[in-house]
Design a protein around this motif. Structure first.
Motif, PDB file in Angstrom:
ATOM      1  N   ALA A  71      23.946   6.406  -1.798  1.00 57.30           N
ATOM      2  CA  ALA A  71      23.997   6.375  -0.291  1.00 57.30           C
ATOM      3  C   ALA A  71      23.192   7.248   0.378  1.00 57.30           C
ATOM      4  O   ALA A  71      22.536   8.011  -0.488  1.00 57.30           O
ATOM      5  CB  ALA A  71      25.548   6.738  -0.291  1.00 57.30           C
ATOM      6  N   SER A  72      22.999   7.054   1.586  1.00 57.41           N
ATOM      7  CA  SER A  72      21.976   7.842   1.976  1.00 57.41           C
ATOM      8  C   SER A  72      22.430   9.305   2.155  1.00 57.41           C
ATOM      9  O   SER A  72      21.399  10.283   1.991  1.00 57.41           O
ATOM     10  CB  SER A  72      21.706   7.544   3.650  1.00 57.41           C
ATOM     11  OG  SER A  72      22.982   7.691   4.159  1.00 57.41           O
ATOM     12  N   GLU A  73      23.769   9.569   1.867  1.00 61.61           N
ATOM     13  CA  GLU A  73      24.060  11.207   1.916  1.00 61.61           C
ATOM     14  C   GLU A  73      24.018  11.660   0.498  1.00 61.61           C
ATOM     15  O   GLU A  73      23.951  12.910   0.446  1.00 61.61           O
ATOM     16  CB  GLU A  73      25.450  11.076   2.378  1.00 61.61           C
ATOM     17  CG  GLU A  73      26.408  10.333   1.524  1.00 61.61           C
ATOM     18  CD  GLU A  73      26.770   9.153   2.179  1.00 61.61           C
ATOM     19  OE1 GLU A  73      28.032   8.404   1.954  1.00 61.61           O
ATOM     20  OE2 GLU A  73      25.909   8.684   3.019  1.00 61.61           O
ATOM     21  N   ASP A  74      23.468  10.740  -0.327  1.00 62.96           N
ATOM     22  CA  ASP A  74      23.023  11.337  -1.600  1.00 62.96           C
ATOM     23  C   ASP A  74      21.550  11.953  -1.728  1.00 62.96           C
ATOM     24  O   ASP A  74      21.142  12.302  -2.808  1.00 62.96           O
ATOM     25  CB  ASP A  74      23.048  10.156  -2.617  1.00 62.96           C
ATOM     26  CG  ASP A  74      24.563  10.002  -2.858  1.00 62.96           C
ATOM     27  OD1 ASP A  74      25.595  10.774  -2.652  1.00 62.96           O
ATOM     28  OD2 ASP A  74      24.933   8.684  -3.208  1.00 62.96           O
ATOM     29  N   LEU A  75      20.839  11.807  -0.530  1.00 67.38           N
ATOM     30  CA  LEU A  75      19.468  11.963  -0.480  1.00 67.38           C
ATOM     31  C   LEU A  75      19.266  13.418   0.069  1.00 67.38           C
ATOM     32  O   LEU A  75      19.758  14.022   1.069  1.00 67.38           O
ATOM     33  CB  LEU A  75      18.593  11.181   0.122  1.00 67.38           C
ATOM     34  CG  LEU A  75      18.720   9.552  -0.490  1.00 67.38           C
ATOM     35  CD1 LEU A  75      17.914   8.780   0.661  1.00 67.38           C
ATOM     36  CD2 LEU A  75      17.650   9.619  -1.730  1.00 67.38           C
ATOM     37  N   LYS A 126      11.653  12.361  -0.107  1.00 69.53           N
ATOM     38  CA  LYS A 126      12.998  12.079  -0.246  1.00 69.53           C
ATOM     39  C   LYS A 126      13.372  11.843  -1.734  1.00 69.53           C
ATOM     40  O   LYS A 126      12.451  11.393  -2.478  1.00 69.53           O
ATOM     41  CB  LYS A 126      13.157  10.525   0.323  1.00 69.53           C
ATOM     42  CG  LYS A 126      13.304  10.522   1.761  1.00 69.53           C
ATOM     43  CD  LYS A 126      13.567   8.973   2.192  1.00 69.53           C
ATOM     44  CE  LYS A 126      13.570   8.999   3.703  1.00 69.53           C
ATOM     45  NZ  LYS A 126      14.057   7.520   4.012  1.00 69.53           N
ATOM     46  N   LYS A 127      14.596  12.667  -1.929  1.00 67.92           N
ATOM     47  CA  LYS A 127      14.727  12.592  -3.443  1.00 67.92           C
ATOM     48  C   LYS A 127      16.305  12.825  -3.825  1.00 67.92           C
ATOM     49  O   LYS A 127      17.143  13.115  -2.585  1.00 67.92           O
ATOM     50  CB  LYS A 127      14.221  13.789  -4.116  1.00 67.92           C
ATOM     51  CG  LYS A 127      14.511  15.261  -3.808  1.00 67.92           C
ATOM     52  CD  LYS A 127      13.864  16.295  -4.503  1.00 67.92           C
ATOM     53  CE  LYS A 127      14.082  17.649  -4.043  1.00 67.92           C
ATOM     54  NZ  LYS A 127      13.533  18.803  -4.903  1.00 67.92           N
ATOM     55  N   LEU A 128      16.934  12.429  -4.876  1.00 64.58           N
ATOM     56  CA  LEU A 128      18.209  12.448  -5.033  1.00 64.58           C
ATOM     57  C   LEU A 128      18.846  13.965  -5.265  1.00 64.58           C
ATOM     58  O   LEU A 128      18.111  14.791  -5.976  1.00 64.58           O
ATOM     59  CB  LEU A 128      18.688  11.675  -6.352  1.00 64.58           C
ATOM     60  CG  LEU A 128      18.309   9.966  -6.369  1.00 64.58           C
ATOM     61  CD1 LEU A 128      18.721   9.572  -7.636  1.00 64.58           C
ATOM     62  CD2 LEU A 128      19.256   9.376  -5.267  1.00 64.58           C
ATOM     63  N   LYS A 129      20.054  14.138  -4.517  1.00 64.47           N
ATOM     64  CA  LYS A 129      20.386  15.533  -4.627  1.00 64.47           C
ATOM     65  C   LYS A 129      20.933  15.892  -5.892  1.00 64.47           C
ATOM     66  O   LYS A 129      20.705  16.805  -6.595  1.00 64.47           O
ATOM     67  CB  LYS A 129      21.626  15.334  -3.710  1.00 64.47           C
ATOM     68  CG  LYS A 129      21.339  15.630  -2.093  1.00 64.47           C
ATOM     69  CD  LYS A 129      22.611  15.902  -1.629  1.00 64.47           C
ATOM     70  CE  LYS A 129      22.295  15.805   0.211  1.00 64.47           C
ATOM     71  NZ  LYS A 129      23.483  16.005   0.978  1.00 64.47           N
TER      72      LYS A 129
END
Length: 381
Positions: A71-75, A126-129
């Motif tokens: 999901a976008s909030e995971d970035l 942009k990277k995964l949290k």
């Protein structure tokens, strides 16, 4: 990497032989591949896309089952302002009063070596949290990935050179310059120049428009507004290794590359088998960031589309520090099935010490810091 921006790609643009859809976007989160001796990310497939997607192009491992989309909030998303630059400590940027893009970059370079990346239009990260989900997925499929990439795709990867991207930094334009073995300080500039077609683009220059003893190249398309954001300057991700037993079962020999080997060995891609008489995975003698031998290539100058190349050095074997960590973990845990390390977990070790300004200079210091600052975590399959 000492600036914690990620692993640098010497060739940021996507290869011409990849699908058009891939070339429009460049390296993406979920890409599986490796880094070639030329500094290119060699894409094989993406774990978030179905087999039939144009980017995967029905060319994926056997029984491939994609990971559900993030999901976008995971970035984590960051923007670096126009006029940004990344360099070694031997390179200093003079502050320009002119706003970017439009102003000139001027750098003072101290002997004997250094490098700089100039970003006239800034960059976007942009990277995964969180990578736990990706890590578990990679652990479950690492064996099939190596089997497919080294078998069907014929890449011949050594153990530890498989890379899964979890983040990337991209730029609309860039300029790279590096120097080695110089004896004097010099200045180099990255500035806008008028081309024959009346377009204005950034190019390297310096005293009398010659950038001194540096090797350099640049990418500055015009107009910027109509070009895709597909130039990947840095990547973040997982370096993946298989256990010694699994690797031997698949390929018949251990393919762990020794870092810091002699120039001839480096060119031939030789490795060592753990436990062989008189050998050690950690007998590296060259500096952590200075190892590897030349593998050929000639210096040349030319222009390829919007990329300007000048005085390119011979190709060298690319070394990722995570290979050292993975090899170390394999020796400490000989029964492990899969070993992985993520760039963002250990990259701070390479940074300047905030109190002393000192840096890790060799493999021994690097591994000592790993031991001091981290616990080795083992998970059941």
């Amino acid at each position: 990497m000492r600036r914690r921006r990620g692993f640098p790609l010497y060739v940021p643009g996507p290869p011409e032989n990849l699908p058009a859809e891939y070339r429009r976007h460049g390296v993406a989160i979920g890409d599986v591949g490796s880094i070639t001796p030329e500094g290119i990310f060699d894409f094989c497939f993406n774990i978030y896309l179905p087999t039939y997607h144009p980017i995967n192009h029905h060319d994926v491992p056997e029984s491939f089952d994609p990971l559900p989309p993030y999901a976008s909030e995971d970035l984590i998303s960051l923007t670096y302002d126009p006029g940004d630059s990344v360099s070694t400590s031997s390179v200093r940027k003079f502050i320009s009063p002119v706003e970017f893009p439009g102003g000139d970059f001027v750098f003072s370079c101290d002997a004997p070596q250094g490098a700089v990346l100039a970003l006239p239009h800034g960059a976007h990260l942009k990277k995964l949290k969180y990578v736990d989900r990706v890590r578990e997925y990679a652990a479950a499929h690492a064996e099939s990935w190596y089997k497919y990439i080294n078998g069907v795709r014929g890449r011949g990867l050594t153990n530890g050179s498989l890379y899964l991207v979890t983040g990337s930094e991209k730029a609309h334009s860039w300029g790279m310059a590096s120097f080695y073995g110089t004896s004097d300080q010099f200045e180099v500039a990255f500035k806008q120049t008028l081309n024959a077609d009346s377009t204005i683009r950034y190019r390297w220059g310096g005293m009398h428009d010659h950038p001194g003893p540096s090797q350099h190249k640049s990418y500055d398309p015009s107009p910027i507004t109509n070009t895709p954001l597909n130039q990947t300057t840095f990547i973040h991700g997982l370096s993946i290794s298989l256990g010694v037993g699994i690797w031997g079962k698949l390929f018949g020999k251990v393919g762990i590359r020794e870092i810091g080997e002699s120039q001839a060995e480096s060119a031939n891609g030789n490795g060592h088998m753990p436990g062989a008489p008189g050998s050690s995975l950690f007998s590296w003698s060259l500096g952590l960031l200075g190892g590897g031998g030349f593998t050929g290539g000639k210096s040349y100058a030319g222009e390829n589309g919007n990329v300007v190349l000048s005085d390119l050095p011979p190709v060298v074997k690319i070394f990722h520090p995570a290979e050292v960590i993975n090899n170390y973990l394999l020796e400490k845990n000989p029964d492990a099935t899969v070993v992985m390390s993520h760039d963002d977990d250990w990259s701070g070790i390479l940074a300047d010490d905030p109190s002393t300004g000192s840096q890790v200079q060799n493999v021994s210091e690097f591994l000592d810091r790993i031991n001091d600052e981290f616990d080795i975590t083992e998970k059941d399959a």
